[in-house]
Structures are given as structure tokens and as C-alpha cells.
Design an enzyme around this catalytic site. Sequence first.
Site, mmCIF file in Angstrom:
data_model
loop_
_atom_site.group_PDB
_atom_site.id
_atom_site.type_symbol
_atom_site.label_atom_id
_atom_site.label_comp_id
_atom_site.label_asym_id
_atom_site.label_seq_id
_atom_site.Cartn_x
_atom_site.Cartn_y
_atom_site.Cartn_z
ATOM 1 N N ASP A 10 0.530 -1.394 -0.151
ATOM 2 C CA ASP A 10 -0.159 -0.126 -0.584
ATOM 3 C C ASP A 10 0.986 1.104 0.187
ATOM 4 O O ASP A 10 0.927 1.581 1.119
ATOM 5 C CB ASP A 10 -1.477 -0.220 0.748
ATOM 6 N N HIS A 242 9.627 -1.042 9.119
ATOM 7 C CA HIS A 242 8.866 -1.852 9.411
ATOM 8 C C HIS A 242 8.346 -2.475 8.084
ATOM 9 O O HIS A 242 8.624 -4.326 8.258
ATOM 10 C CB HIS A 242 7.005 -1.550 9.801
#
Length: 312
Positions: A10, A242
Amino acid sequence: MKKRIILDVDTGIDDALAIGYAVHSPELELLGLTTTFGNISLPEATRNSLVLLEKLNKEIPVYEGADKPYARELFKPYVRHIHGEDGIGNCFSSHPLRSAAAEHAADFIIQQARKYPRELTVIAVGPLTNMALALDRCPELPELLDRLIIMGGAVTVPGNVKPTAEANIYADPEAAEYVLTAGFKLTLVGLDVTMQTLLPQSAVDAWRDQGSELAEFMADMTDFYMQAYQDFKPGIAGCALHDPLAVGVAIAPDFVTTQPMYVAVDTGDSPTVGRTYEISADEASTGAGKTIDVCVEVDAERFLQHFLGRIL
């Protein structure tokens, strides 16, 4: 032999860093990017992925996927205060020359899994909607993949968008529950480890000093992310990597230590919707199939140096 991967993104800032890390890692063969809503809208995620690939001088195909959650309407707001109004630190300047492929992201994942049975790794670093849709269309997908690596969850630590929920799981908890209990050989790379992988400002400054167009873009984009972290947690020593850590686990699984667990996800109207937590074997549903590998420790410094050696 190179490890064949698909990156399901995303594309916000840490997704962009993960893409750069992946394409510069000779151990990996990136077959394609699949996009979903999450940090930003689906069209923006697709656009940003294409923009980044142009800057990386890579003609890797991009496949557009889900624009809303699996079983509900969009309910988590886009995080433009974290990733910028455009999703890439307000660094968007011109539209990409290429367009996304016509095929749906879920269908591309299935096609590649059937083409390379038990040889394909999917690294999902956004909401798990595309994987849930792929499961609907191909129930045997867990047996076809070599491994599914998910950046998501917070099994032993607090969440980041809610006290108990991590952003990717919270964005589509029903998809997460479906995928985590489907029987994939699965590694969950959650906040349990990713919040220990802090990229220091000095590293970003060093990128800018290189002077290349790519280095300046990466530095400008990441500076926005750095500031968002400072606003969120003043005094933090950098921004968390992340999504790059999920790519790192595909390259070198020993960057992390994992623990087998049955993991449940709170769904529906639960006040703790999006929570990921360990349950016992007796509590696990019969459909859970098997435990998943939850990352509980990370060699953060070794991973950071590896990432820095590859990103540009």
C-alpha cells in the site's frame, strides 16, 4: 537459485523503502508488485509504486487490487499525516509513464503460485485484502506458496493506530483473521520486532550527500517520515523500518527469532478490533490448520547495516 517473490504493498514511505531494498537484493527475483488501499487510496498506491519503479529504473509489472476492506466499508482513515498527502512524503512531481497491468492483483498472485508451486514467497506489507481475495478464488493457495511473510500485528506489544491494534491488521481485520488461520506457512513480522529497527537521521543525511536523483528522492521522502515519528513520539532515535524488515526476513530469516503460535484477530464490532493475540491450541478454531511463526526478537543492527548496504 533466486527466491521468487511478490510484494503486496500500500505504497507509502516504508513500502517504498521495502521496494528499493528488494530490487537491489540479488537473492530475490521480484516478479511483480500488487497494490491495495491502506496508507493511501488504491489509485495513489498504484501510482506511487510505478513512480518508484521508474526512479529505480526497473520495469517490474504492477497489479492493482483491493480498494476497500474484505467484508466492510473503508473505516480506517488514510494516514496522510504519516506518509504525506501523496503517500510518499509530498515528493510526487509527475505521473508515471507506465500504467498498471490489466489483471487483478489476486489473480496475478494465484497465477504465479500455480506457475511456481512451492517456490513463491508473497511478502504482504499492507492490509491483507488481496490475499483474502486470492484465497476465495484459490482455496489451495496455502499449499502452493512456499511462504507468506506478513508485516502486521502486535502480538506481545501495544499497537500503533489503537492501543491494541497495528495499522495493517486494523485496516482489514476480517481479511487478517481469514489469512492468518488459512494454513499458510506464515511468518508474522509485527511491531514486536519492527519498532526496534530504527533508521537514524544520519543515514538519511548520508543518502542526500550522495547527490543522485534516487538518493535525494529517498532522503526527501524519508525526512517526512522521520518528522512524523518525532511528532508521534518526541525524542525517538529514528523511524522504524517496518516493511523493509519483512523483505529482510525473506532474504535472511535469521535476522529474526520466531516462536510458533496460534494467533487470533479481533473482528466485527469488538472494542479491540484489529488486536492480534496468542491463543492456546484448544482455543484455536479447527480451521486454523497450524501455528504461524511470530517474530519475537530481531538482530536490529545487523539488519540495519544490511538494509543500508542495499537501499541505493
